[in-house]
Write a protein that holds these residues in place. Structure first.
Motif, PDB file in Angstrom:
ATOM      1  N   THR A 123       0.832  -1.196   0.000  1.00  0.00           N
ATOM      2  CA  THR A 123       0.000   0.000   0.000  1.00  0.00           C
ATOM      3  C   THR A 123       0.868   1.248   0.000  1.00  0.00           C
ATOM      4  O   THR A 123       2.072   1.189   0.253  1.00  0.00           O
ATOM      5  CB  THR A 123      -0.906   0.060   1.247  1.00  0.00           C
ATOM      6  OG1 THR A 123      -0.080   0.254   2.400  1.00  0.00           O
ATOM      7  CG2 THR A 123      -1.726  -1.203   1.417  1.00  0.00           C
ATOM      8  N   VAL A 124       0.253   2.370  -0.261  1.00  0.00           N
ATOM      9  CA  VAL A 124       0.952   3.654  -0.193  1.00  0.00           C
ATOM     10  C   VAL A 124       1.486   3.878   1.218  1.00  0.00           C
ATOM     11  O   VAL A 124       2.574   4.405   1.403  1.00  0.00           O
ATOM     12  CB  VAL A 124       0.006   4.803  -0.617  1.00  0.00           C
ATOM     13  CG1 VAL A 124       0.631   6.157  -0.348  1.00  0.00           C
ATOM     14  CG2 VAL A 124      -0.359   4.667  -2.078  1.00  0.00           C
ATOM     15  N   TYR A 125       0.740   3.423   2.215  1.00  0.00           N
ATOM     16  CA  TYR A 125       1.178   3.593   3.597  1.00  0.00           C
ATOM     17  C   TYR A 125       2.481   2.849   3.854  1.00  0.00           C
ATOM     18  O   TYR A 125       3.340   3.330   4.591  1.00  0.00           O
ATOM     19  CB  TYR A 125       0.094   3.127   4.570  1.00  0.00           C
ATOM     20  CG  TYR A 125      -1.220   3.836   4.366  1.00  0.00           C
ATOM     21  CD1 TYR A 125      -1.363   5.179   4.698  1.00  0.00           C
ATOM     22  CD2 TYR A 125      -2.307   3.174   3.811  1.00  0.00           C
ATOM     23  CE1 TYR A 125      -2.564   5.850   4.488  1.00  0.00           C
ATOM     24  CE2 TYR A 125      -3.515   3.830   3.606  1.00  0.00           C
ATOM     25  CZ  TYR A 125      -3.631   5.166   3.942  1.00  0.00           C
ATOM     26  OH  TYR A 125      -4.812   5.826   3.726  1.00  0.00           O
ATOM     27  N   ASP A 126       2.646   1.671   3.244  1.00  0.00           N
ATOM     28  CA  ASP A 126       3.905   0.933   3.363  1.00  0.00           C
ATOM     29  C   ASP A 126       5.064   1.748   2.799  1.00  0.00           C
ATOM     30  O   ASP A 126       6.141   1.800   3.385  1.00  0.00           O
ATOM     31  CB  ASP A 126       3.845  -0.404   2.608  1.00  0.00           C
ATOM     32  CG  ASP A 126       2.894  -1.412   3.215  1.00  0.00           C
ATOM     33  OD1 ASP A 126       2.614  -1.325   4.429  1.00  0.00           O
ATOM     34  OD2 ASP A 126       2.430  -2.291   2.464  1.00  0.00           O
ATOM     35  N   ILE A 127       4.829   2.359   1.665  1.00  0.00           N
ATOM     36  CA  ILE A 127       5.871   3.175   1.023  1.00  0.00           C
ATOM     37  C   ILE A 127       6.247   4.335   1.926  1.00  0.00           C
ATOM     38  O   ILE A 127       7.430   4.587   2.183  1.00  0.00           O
ATOM     39  CB  ILE A 127       5.395   3.698  -0.348  1.00  0.00           C
ATOM     40  CG1 ILE A 127       5.179   2.538  -1.316  1.00  0.00           C
ATOM     41  CG2 ILE A 127       6.388   4.703  -0.921  1.00  0.00           C
ATOM     42  CD1 ILE A 127       4.487   2.922  -2.595  1.00  0.00           C
ATOM     43  N   ILE A 128       5.251   5.059   2.410  1.00  0.00           N
ATOM     44  CA  ILE A 128       5.507   6.218   3.265  1.00  0.00           C
ATOM     45  C   ILE A 128       6.262   5.800   4.523  1.00  0.00           C
ATOM     46  O   ILE A 128       7.254   6.427   4.896  1.00  0.00           O
ATOM     47  CB  ILE A 128       4.189   6.940   3.619  1.00  0.00           C
ATOM     48  CG1 ILE A 128       3.573   7.550   2.356  1.00  0.00           C
ATOM     49  CG2 ILE A 128       4.414   8.001   4.689  1.00  0.00           C
ATOM     50  CD1 ILE A 128       2.150   8.038   2.526  1.00  0.00           C
ATOM     51  N   PHE A 129       5.816   4.725   5.171  1.00  0.00           N
ATOM     52  CA  PHE A 129       6.457   4.257   6.391  1.00  0.00           C
ATOM     53  C   PHE A 129       7.923   3.898   6.142  1.00  0.00           C
ATOM     54  O   PHE A 129       8.805   4.266   6.915  1.00  0.00           O
ATOM     55  CB  PHE A 129       5.701   3.058   6.966  1.00  0.00           C
ATOM     56  CG  PHE A 129       6.283   2.534   8.237  1.00  0.00           C
ATOM     57  CD1 PHE A 129       6.112   3.221   9.428  1.00  0.00           C
ATOM     58  CD2 PHE A 129       7.028   1.369   8.237  1.00  0.00           C
ATOM     59  CE1 PHE A 129       6.661   2.752  10.607  1.00  0.00           C
ATOM     60  CE2 PHE A 129       7.585   0.890   9.417  1.00  0.00           C
ATOM     61  CZ  PHE A 129       7.404   1.583  10.603  1.00  0.00           C
ATOM     62  N   GLN A 130       8.196   3.203   5.047  1.00  0.00           N
ATOM     63  CA  GLN A 130       9.574   2.814   4.740  1.00  0.00           C
ATOM     64  C   GLN A 130      10.440   4.018   4.415  1.00  0.00           C
ATOM     65  O   GLN A 130      11.624   4.060   4.781  1.00  0.00           O
ATOM     66  CB  GLN A 130       9.591   1.798   3.599  1.00  0.00           C
ATOM     67  CG  GLN A 130       9.046   0.460   4.040  1.00  0.00           C
ATOM     68  CD  GLN A 130       9.065  -0.577   2.951  1.00  0.00           C
ATOM     69  OE1 GLN A 130       9.803  -0.470   1.980  1.00  0.00           O
ATOM     70  NE2 GLN A 130       8.236  -1.599   3.105  1.00  0.00           N
ATOM     71  N   ILE A 131       9.878   5.007   3.753  1.00  0.00           N
ATOM     72  CA  ILE A 131      10.638   6.226   3.457  1.00  0.00           C
ATOM     73  C   ILE A 131      10.963   6.977   4.739  1.00  0.00           C
ATOM     74  O   ILE A 131      12.090   7.453   4.917  1.00  0.00           O
ATOM     75  CB  ILE A 131       9.873   7.110   2.445  1.00  0.00           C
ATOM     76  CG1 ILE A 131       9.922   6.437   1.070  1.00  0.00           C
ATOM     77  CG2 ILE A 131      10.437   8.524   2.397  1.00  0.00           C
ATOM     78  CD1 ILE A 131       9.057   7.086   0.024  1.00  0.00           C
ATOM     79  N   ILE A 132       9.991   7.081   5.645  1.00  0.00           N
ATOM     80  CA  ILE A 132      10.249   7.747   6.929  1.00  0.00           C
ATOM     81  C   ILE A 132      11.340   7.009   7.690  1.00  0.00           C
ATOM     82  O   ILE A 132      12.283   7.632   8.214  1.00  0.00           O
ATOM     83  CB  ILE A 132       8.964   7.833   7.773  1.00  0.00           C
ATOM     84  CG1 ILE A 132       7.951   8.756   7.114  1.00  0.00           C
ATOM     85  CG2 ILE A 132       9.281   8.304   9.191  1.00  0.00           C
ATOM     86  CD1 ILE A 132       6.558   8.692   7.715  1.00  0.00           C
TER      87      ILE A 132
END
Length: 75
Positions: free
Chosen positions: A11-20
């Motif tokens: 999900t997009v949330y996975d991407i955001i979390f990994q980037i953070i």
């Protein structure tokens, strides 16, 4: 600034979390990342809090600034 790990996301949330996580692990501030991406700190903040209308181009700029490559596989 180069992480060789492969990250699979659902999900997009996975991407955001990994980037953070990666930004923090590299001791990079939102302000520094914004400078590298060519945007404002407020846009990075909105992106990380999922209030930013994410475009693929923006995602590529952010990930490249962290030393990642984006690979999209369509099946």
């Amino acid at each position: 600034r180069n992480s060789k790990r492969v990250r699979k996301v659902k999900t997009v949330y996975d991407i955001i979390f990994q980037i953070i996580e990666e930004r923090i692990s590299q001791n990079i501030t939102q302000k520094e990342l914004a400078l590298w991406v060519g945007t404002h700190k407020s846009n990075i903040n909105c992106f990380e809090s999922d209030t930013y209308n994410l475009s693929f181009d923006f995602l590529v700029k952010v990930t490249q600034s962290l030393g990642w490559k984006v690979q999209v596989i369509l099946k």
